[in-house]
Write an enzyme that holds these catalytic residues in place. Structure first.
Site, short mmCIF file in Angstrom:
data_model
loop_
_atom_site.label_atom_id
_atom_site.label_comp_id
_atom_site.label_asym_id
_atom_site.label_seq_id
_atom_site.Cartn_x
_atom_site.Cartn_y
_atom_site.Cartn_z
N GLY A 46 0.84 -1.19 0.00
CA GLY A 46 0.00 0.00 0.00
C GLY A 46 0.87 1.24 0.00
O GLY A 46 2.07 1.17 0.32
N GLN A 51 2.71 9.94 1.92
CA GLN A 51 4.05 9.37 2.08
C GLN A 51 5.03 9.84 1.00
O GLN A 51 6.23 9.72 1.17
CB GLN A 51 3.98 7.83 2.07
CG GLN A 51 3.24 7.26 3.28
CD GLN A 51 3.10 5.76 3.18
OE1 GLN A 51 2.16 5.26 2.57
NE2 GLN A 51 4.04 5.03 3.74
N CYS A 92 5.52 -0.31 7.65
CA CYS A 92 5.23 0.93 6.93
C CYS A 92 6.48 1.34 6.15
O CYS A 92 7.59 1.34 6.71
CB CYS A 92 4.84 2.02 7.91
SG CYS A 92 4.44 3.59 7.12
N LEU A 93 6.29 1.70 4.89
CA LEU A 93 7.44 2.10 4.07
C LEU A 93 8.05 3.40 4.60
O LEU A 93 9.20 3.69 4.30
CB LEU A 93 7.00 2.27 2.61
CG LEU A 93 6.45 0.98 1.96
CD1 LEU A 93 5.92 1.27 0.57
CD2 LEU A 93 7.51 -0.11 1.93
N HIS A 134 -4.80 1.45 7.54
CA HIS A 134 -3.44 1.99 7.70
C HIS A 134 -3.23 3.16 6.72
O HIS A 134 -2.70 4.21 7.10
CB HIS A 134 -2.45 0.84 7.44
CG HIS A 134 -1.00 1.21 7.45
ND1 HIS A 134 -0.11 0.72 8.39
CD2 HIS A 134 -0.27 2.00 6.62
CE1 HIS A 134 1.08 1.22 8.14
NE2 HIS A 134 1.03 1.99 7.07
N GLU A 135 -3.66 2.96 5.46
CA GLU A 135 -3.46 4.02 4.46
C GLU A 135 -4.38 5.22 4.70
O GLU A 135 -3.96 6.37 4.51
CB GLU A 135 -3.67 3.46 3.04
CG GLU A 135 -2.79 2.28 2.65
CD GLU A 135 -1.31 2.49 2.90
OE1 GLU A 135 -0.84 3.63 2.90
OE2 GLU A 135 -0.60 1.48 3.11
N HIS A 138 -2.84 7.45 7.15
CA HIS A 138 -1.82 8.34 6.58
C HIS A 138 -2.45 9.65 6.09
O HIS A 138 -1.87 10.73 6.24
CB HIS A 138 -1.09 7.68 5.42
CG HIS A 138 0.05 6.78 5.81
ND1 HIS A 138 1.12 7.23 6.56
CD2 HIS A 138 0.32 5.48 5.53
CE1 HIS A 138 1.98 6.23 6.74
NE2 HIS A 138 1.51 5.16 6.13
O1 K1U Z 1 1.73 2.39 4.10
C1 K1U Z 1 2.75 1.79 3.85
O2 K1U Z 1 3.83 2.26 4.14
C2 K1U Z 1 2.71 0.45 3.15
C3 K1U Z 1 2.69 -0.71 4.12
C4 K1U Z 1 1.26 -1.21 4.20
C5 K1U Z 1 0.92 -2.15 5.32
C6 K1U Z 1 1.65 -3.29 5.58
C7 K1U Z 1 1.28 -4.15 6.59
C8 K1U Z 1 0.20 -3.88 7.35
C9 K1U Z 1 -0.52 -2.74 7.11
C10 K1U Z 1 -0.17 -1.88 6.08
C11 K1U Z 1 3.63 -1.77 3.58
O3 K1U Z 1 3.47 -2.26 2.52
S1 K1U Z 1 4.97 -2.27 4.57
C12 K1U Z 1 5.74 -3.58 3.62
C13 K1U Z 1 4.96 -4.86 3.69
O4 K1U Z 1 4.18 -5.07 4.59
C14 K1U Z 1 5.15 -5.90 2.65
C15 K1U Z 1 6.12 -5.80 1.70
C16 K1U Z 1 6.27 -6.79 0.73
C17 K1U Z 1 5.44 -7.88 0.74
C18 K1U Z 1 4.48 -8.00 1.69
C19 K1U Z 1 4.32 -7.01 2.66
ZN ZN Z 2 2.41 3.28 6.12
#
Ligand code: K1U
Ligand code: ZN
Length: 168
Positions: A46, A51, A92-93, A134-135, A138
């Site tokens: 996401g 972000q 979260c990225l 989560h998004e 943000h």
């Molecule tokens: O909002 C963001 O920064 C994105 C975030 C979204 C998220 C992940 C987990 C739970 C709730 C919301 C991410 O994508 S973090 C990276 C991640 O979880 C992931 C990366 C590669 C494959 C699978 C998951």
């Molecule tokens: Zn996030």
């Protein structure tokens, strides 16, 4: 298309509340495409416009392993949420290398505009429900670590500040 730089917590720009998108035009569609490319490259499931330092109400999500189920939500609005709660490990990225459990409603229903400017509704549970919430957080200037205790959040701030000082 372009890869966009992602803001890192505790950057104060992550606390800005995003403004509604008034017209779904080619600029919005280009931003959504760039955000999707950035999310897949990260990799993530996401990304909210906040972000990438664009304070407009736009989200991209794809929880599929095949990267072929992209969901774009413009001006998402929460219509309903279940009383039952699920606890899920979140990342979260914008908070690289940190994962922790957050409790959220298990199911949500959201109304949004798509890239064609038309309104649609989505009901979600499981990981999709977690990711949508989560998004949407943000867009309100809330990062998942804001759901953790002050002690945990302070530890995360100190860890990330040390990491950021190491970067030349
Ligand atoms: O909002 C963001 O920064 C994105 C975030 C979204 C998220 C992940 C987990 C739970 C709730 C919301 C991410 O994508 S973090 C990276 C991640 O979880 C992931 C990366 C590669 C494959 C699978 C998951
Ligand atoms: Zn996030």
């Amino acid at each position: 298309m372009a890869l966009l730089p992602i803001l890192h917590f505790p950057d104060p720009r992550l606390q800005k509340v995003a403004a509604p998108i008034e017209h779904v035009d080619d600029d919005v569609r280009r931003l959504a495409a760039d955000m999707a490319e950035t999310m897949y490259a990260a990799p993530g499931i996401g990304l909210a416009a906040t972000q990438v330092d664009v304070h407009r109400r736009l989200i991209v999500i794809d929880i599929s392993e095949t990267h072929d189920q992209l969901i774009t939500l413009i001006n998402p609005r929460l219509l309903g949420q279940s009383p039952d709660i699920q606890e899920c490990e979140e990342g979260c990225l914008s908070v690289p290398g940190i994962f922790d459990s957050v409790e959220r409603p298990a199911e949500v229903e959201v109304e949004a505009l798509g890239l064609d400017g038309k309104s649609f509704r989505i009901k979600a549970d499981g990981l999709l429900a977690v990711c949508i919430q989560h998004e949407m957080d943000h867009l309100e200037g809330i990062v998942f670590v804001d759901h953790l205790s002050r002690l945990k959040r302070n530890r995360i701030v100190n860890k990330l500040r040390k990491q950021q000082q190491k970067v030349p």
